[in-house]
Write a protein that holds these residues in place. Structure first.
Motif, PDB file in Angstrom:
ATOM      1  N   VAL A   1       0.941  -1.201  -0.020  1.00 54.27           N
ATOM      2  CA  VAL A   1       0.258   0.112   0.008  1.00 54.27           C
ATOM      3  C   VAL A   1       0.984   1.603   0.316  1.00 54.27           C
ATOM      4  CG1 VAL A   1      -1.900  -1.365   1.051  1.00 54.27           C
ATOM      5  CG2 VAL A   1      -0.189   0.111   2.300  1.00 54.27           C
ATOM      6  N   ASN A   2       1.990   1.669   0.606  1.00 52.29           N
ATOM      7  CA  ASN A   2       2.779   2.118   0.532  1.00 52.29           C
ATOM      8  C   ASN A   2       3.566   2.695  -0.701  1.00 52.29           C
ATOM      9  OD1 ASN A   2       2.324   2.969   3.521  1.00 52.29           O
ATOM     10  ND2 ASN A   2       4.053   1.579   3.757  1.00 52.29           N
ATOM     11  N   LYS A   3       3.440   1.386  -1.795  1.00 51.75           N
ATOM     12  CA  LYS A   3       3.784   2.436  -2.853  1.00 51.75           C
ATOM     13  C   LYS A   3       3.300   3.195  -3.787  1.00 51.75           C
ATOM     14  CE  LYS A   3       7.295  -1.257  -2.470  1.00 51.75           C
ATOM     15  NZ  LYS A   3       7.086  -1.589  -1.619  1.00 51.75           N
ATOM     16  N   ALA A   4       1.413   3.719  -3.310  1.00 52.60           N
ATOM     17  CA  ALA A   4       0.713   4.478  -4.012  1.00 52.60           C
ATOM     18  C   ALA A   4       1.327   5.601  -4.013  1.00 52.60           C
ATOM     19  CB  ALA A   4      -0.912   4.373  -3.288  1.00 52.60           C
ATOM     20  N   GLY A   5       1.268   5.749  -5.484  1.00 50.03           N
ATOM     21  CA  GLY A   5       2.011   7.523  -6.144  1.00 50.03           C
ATOM     22  C   GLY A   5       2.098   8.086  -7.497  1.00 50.03           C
ATOM     23  N   ASP A   6       2.209   9.286  -7.634  1.00 43.52           N
ATOM     24  CA  ASP A   6       3.098   9.533  -8.749  1.00 43.52           C
ATOM     25  C   ASP A   6       4.038   8.695  -8.875  1.00 43.52           C
ATOM     26  OD1 ASP A   6       1.110  10.998  -8.932  1.00 43.52           O
ATOM     27  OD2 ASP A   6       2.375  12.857  -7.841  1.00 43.52           O
ATOM     28  N   THR A   7       4.434   8.474  -8.437  1.00 43.50           N
ATOM     29  CA  THR A   7       6.387   7.449  -9.165  1.00 43.50           C
ATOM     30  C   THR A   7       5.628   6.463  -8.956  1.00 43.50           C
ATOM     31  OG1 THR A   7       7.767   8.549  -7.046  1.00 43.50           O
ATOM     32  CG2 THR A   7       8.244   6.580  -8.285  1.00 43.50           C
ATOM     33  N   LEU A   8       5.383   5.579  -8.361  1.00 44.16           N
ATOM     34  CA  LEU A   8       5.234   4.534  -9.209  1.00 44.16           C
ATOM     35  C   LEU A   8       3.661   4.532 -10.317  1.00 44.16           C
ATOM     36  CD1 LEU A   8       4.838   1.289  -9.165  1.00 44.16           C
ATOM     37  CD2 LEU A   8       2.266   1.317  -7.222  1.00 44.16           C
ATOM     38  N   GLY A   9       3.376   5.139 -11.352  1.00 44.67           N
ATOM     39  CA  GLY A   9       2.496   5.955 -12.546  1.00 44.67           C
ATOM     40  C   GLY A   9       3.317   6.022 -13.052  1.00 44.67           C
ATOM     41  N   THR A  10       4.849   6.262 -12.595  1.00 46.14           N
ATOM     42  CA  THR A  10       5.519   6.915 -13.991  1.00 46.14           C
ATOM     43  C   THR A  10       6.528   5.296 -14.176  1.00 46.14           C
ATOM     44  OG1 THR A  10       5.490   9.131 -12.982  1.00 46.14           O
ATOM     45  CG2 THR A  10       7.638   8.533 -14.286  1.00 46.14           C
ATOM     46  N   ILE A  11       6.945   5.150 -13.221  1.00 49.16           N
ATOM     47  CA  ILE A  11       7.408   4.197 -13.591  1.00 49.16           C
ATOM     48  C   ILE A  11       6.613   2.540 -14.851  1.00 49.16           C
ATOM     49  CG2 ILE A  11       7.798   1.180 -11.755  1.00 49.16           C
ATOM     50  CD1 ILE A  11       8.815   3.073  -9.619  1.00 49.16           C
ATOM     51  N   LYS A  12       4.850   2.744 -14.057  1.00 51.98           N
ATOM     52  CA  LYS A  12       4.076   1.627 -15.114  1.00 51.98           C
ATOM     53  C   LYS A  12       4.610   1.746 -15.992  1.00 51.98           C
ATOM     54  CE  LYS A  12       1.875  -0.261 -11.398  1.00 51.98           C
ATOM     55  NZ  LYS A  12      -0.002  -0.786 -10.816  1.00 51.98           N
ATOM     56  N   ALA A  13       3.986   3.547 -16.594  1.00 49.96           N
ATOM     57  CA  ALA A  13       3.463   4.102 -18.196  1.00 49.96           C
ATOM     58  C   ALA A  13       4.889   4.506 -18.150  1.00 49.96           C
ATOM     59  CB  ALA A  13       3.556   5.520 -17.699  1.00 49.96           C
ATOM     60  N   ARG A  14       6.427   3.728 -18.130  1.00 48.32           N
ATOM     61  CA  ARG A  14       7.284   4.209 -18.559  1.00 48.32           C
ATOM     62  C   ARG A  14       7.993   2.400 -19.426  1.00 48.32           C
ATOM     63  NH1 ARG A  14      11.128   8.464 -15.371  1.00 48.32           N
ATOM     64  NH2 ARG A  14      10.035  10.136 -16.612  1.00 48.32           N
ATOM     65  N   MET A  15       7.471   1.785 -18.120  1.00 48.75           N
ATOM     66  CA  MET A  15       8.251   0.480 -17.972  1.00 48.75           C
ATOM     67  C   MET A  15       6.697  -0.457 -19.328  1.00 48.75           C
ATOM     68  SD  MET A  15       7.259  -2.542 -15.725  1.00 48.75           S
ATOM     69  CE  MET A  15       8.595  -2.369 -14.164  1.00 48.75           C
ATOM     70  N   TYR A  16       5.508   0.188 -19.745  1.00 51.07           N
ATOM     71  CA  TYR A  16       4.559  -0.288 -20.608  1.00 51.07           C
ATOM     72  C   TYR A  16       4.186   0.460 -21.688  1.00 51.07           C
ATOM     73  CZ  TYR A  16       4.499  -3.912 -17.257  1.00 51.07           C
ATOM     74  OH  TYR A  16       4.650  -5.026 -15.767  1.00 51.07           O
ATOM     75  N   ALA A  17       5.431   1.649 -21.965  1.00 58.24           N
ATOM     76  CA  ALA A  17       4.885   3.129 -22.860  1.00 58.24           C
ATOM     77  C   ALA A  17       4.446   2.447 -24.078  1.00 58.24           C
ATOM     78  CB  ALA A  17       6.144   3.196 -22.873  1.00 58.24           C
ATOM     79  N   PRO A  18       4.698   0.859 -24.995  1.00 54.25           N
ATOM     80  CA  PRO A  18       4.748   0.701 -25.939  1.00 54.25           C
ATOM     81  C   PRO A  18       3.009  -0.018 -26.539  1.00 54.25           C
ATOM     82  CG  PRO A  18       6.838   0.237 -25.711  1.00 54.25           C
ATOM     83  CD  PRO A  18       6.200   0.723 -24.765  1.00 54.25           C
ATOM     84  N   VAL A  19       2.804  -0.432 -24.895  1.00 52.37           N
ATOM     85  CA  VAL A  19       1.561  -1.595 -25.301  1.00 52.37           C
ATOM     86  C   VAL A  19       0.743  -0.619 -24.947  1.00 52.37           C
ATOM     87  CG1 VAL A  19       1.401  -2.246 -22.670  1.00 52.37           C
ATOM     88  CG2 VAL A  19      -0.012  -3.125 -24.010  1.00 52.37           C
ATOM     89  N   LEU A  20       0.962   0.449 -24.153  1.00 51.17           N
ATOM     90  CA  LEU A  20      -0.101   1.645 -23.756  1.00 51.17           C
ATOM     91  C   LEU A  20      -0.686   2.399 -24.646  1.00 51.17           C
ATOM     92  CD1 LEU A  20       1.165   2.823 -19.782  1.00 51.17           C
ATOM     93  CD2 LEU A  20      -0.791   1.555 -20.409  1.00 51.17           C
ATOM     94  N   ALA A  21       0.359   3.192 -25.648  1.00 52.55           N
ATOM     95  CA  ALA A  21       0.554   3.997 -26.678  1.00 52.55           C
ATOM     96  C   ALA A  21      -0.554   2.907 -27.877  1.00 52.55           C
ATOM     97  CB  ALA A  21       1.625   3.708 -27.475  1.00 52.55           C
ATOM     98  N   THR A  22      -1.092   1.926 -27.701  1.00 52.97           N
ATOM     99  CA  THR A  22      -1.172   0.940 -28.409  1.00 52.97           C
ATOM    100  C   THR A  22      -2.900   0.825 -28.130  1.00 52.97           C
ATOM    101  OG1 THR A  22       0.193  -0.389 -29.383  1.00 52.97           O
ATOM    102  CG2 THR A  22      -1.935  -1.226 -29.667  1.00 52.97           C
ATOM    103  N   LEU A  23      -3.420   0.566 -26.832  1.00 52.52           N
ATOM    104  CA  LEU A  23      -4.276   0.681 -26.347  1.00 52.52           C
ATOM    105  C   LEU A  23      -5.331   1.853 -25.794  1.00 52.52           C
ATOM    106  CD1 LEU A  23      -3.589  -1.772 -22.685  1.00 52.52           C
ATOM    107  CD2 LEU A  23      -4.734  -2.307 -25.248  1.00 52.52           C
TER     108      LEU A  23
END
Length: 223
Positions: A193-215
């Motif tokens: 639960v302590n991972k919630a926040g903008d940093t985690l959102g940025t990590i996921k956005a960059r990790m999955y950038a190609p598939v997120l762009a397609t989706l």
């Protein structure tokens, strides 16, 4: 219809007690629940679960065939749900107590972790058997979340994986007795639960950038 509850810092979204297919009203309800989770402040995580025989049977094909003129908009809404969950700025865990098929299986893959019932129920991508090809976004999601061998087998053969088989293939993270599925998912979520926040959102956005762009793309989502 889906309902949202909270256990300490873990939000539990129950998808329903039927087949939990992606009817437009169901999609709207899930989106509203995610709005509430994202707007909350402080430590938090998300568990999605269901009640009954199914976790989710995926697309509402009856609705889709009856509203063929809305096909692209419908697929876009499903893609948007997958993208939102995949990039959610908090940890998510899917508690798979029952059958998890097709887009329901893809929905589970958009979570960070999956806990599945060990003794009954199947996880399956049946598209090759039912004659419905994966959209580019859906294919990208599966391939981004599974090892290449597992993605190939699941997508090409439409294999039905029981909990122990899904664990061995790396599709789920744990396979546990029926009565422990939801509780174990909540336990995993609570630890993060302590991972919630903008940093985690940025990590996921960059990790999955190609598939997120397609989706998130709005041009020819069906491919």
């Amino acid at each position: 219809m889906p309902t949202l509850d909270r256990q300490d810092n873990v939000f539990v979204l129950d998808l329903g007690d039927g087949e939990n297919r992606f009817h437009p009203d169901w999609l709207t309800a899930v989106g509203a629940a995610l709005d509430e989770v994202e707007k909350a402040e402080g430590p938090r995580a998300l568990v999605t679960a269901a009640t009954g025989k199914f976790y989710s049977n995926g697309l509402d094909l009856d609705w889709l065939f009856a509203h063929a003129d809305h096909r692209e908009d419908y697929v876009l809404s499903v893609h948007q749900l997958f993208a939102r969950l995949l990039s959610l700025p908090l940890v998510s865990v899917a508690a798979l107590q029952g059958h998890t098929f097709a887009a329901g299986a893809m929905f589970s893959l958009a979570h960070d972790f999956r806990v599945m019932r060990a003794d009954r129920g199947y996880w399956c991508l049946p598209e090759a058997d039912i004659g419905i090809p994966f959209t580019p976004g859906m294919a990208g999601l599966v391939q981004s979340r599974l090892a290449s061998k597992a993605a190939h087998e699941a997508m090409v053969t439409a294999r039905r994986y029981g909990g122990i088989e899904a664990l061995a293939a790396g599709i789920v993270d744990e396979a546990v007795p029926e009565e422990a599925v939801r509780a174990r998912a909540v336990e995993i979520a609570q630890a993060q639960v302590n991972k919630a926040g903008d940093t985690l959102g940025t990590i996921k956005a960059r990790m999955y950038a190609p598939v997120l762009a397609t989706l998130r793309g709005t041009t020819d989502p069906l491919g």
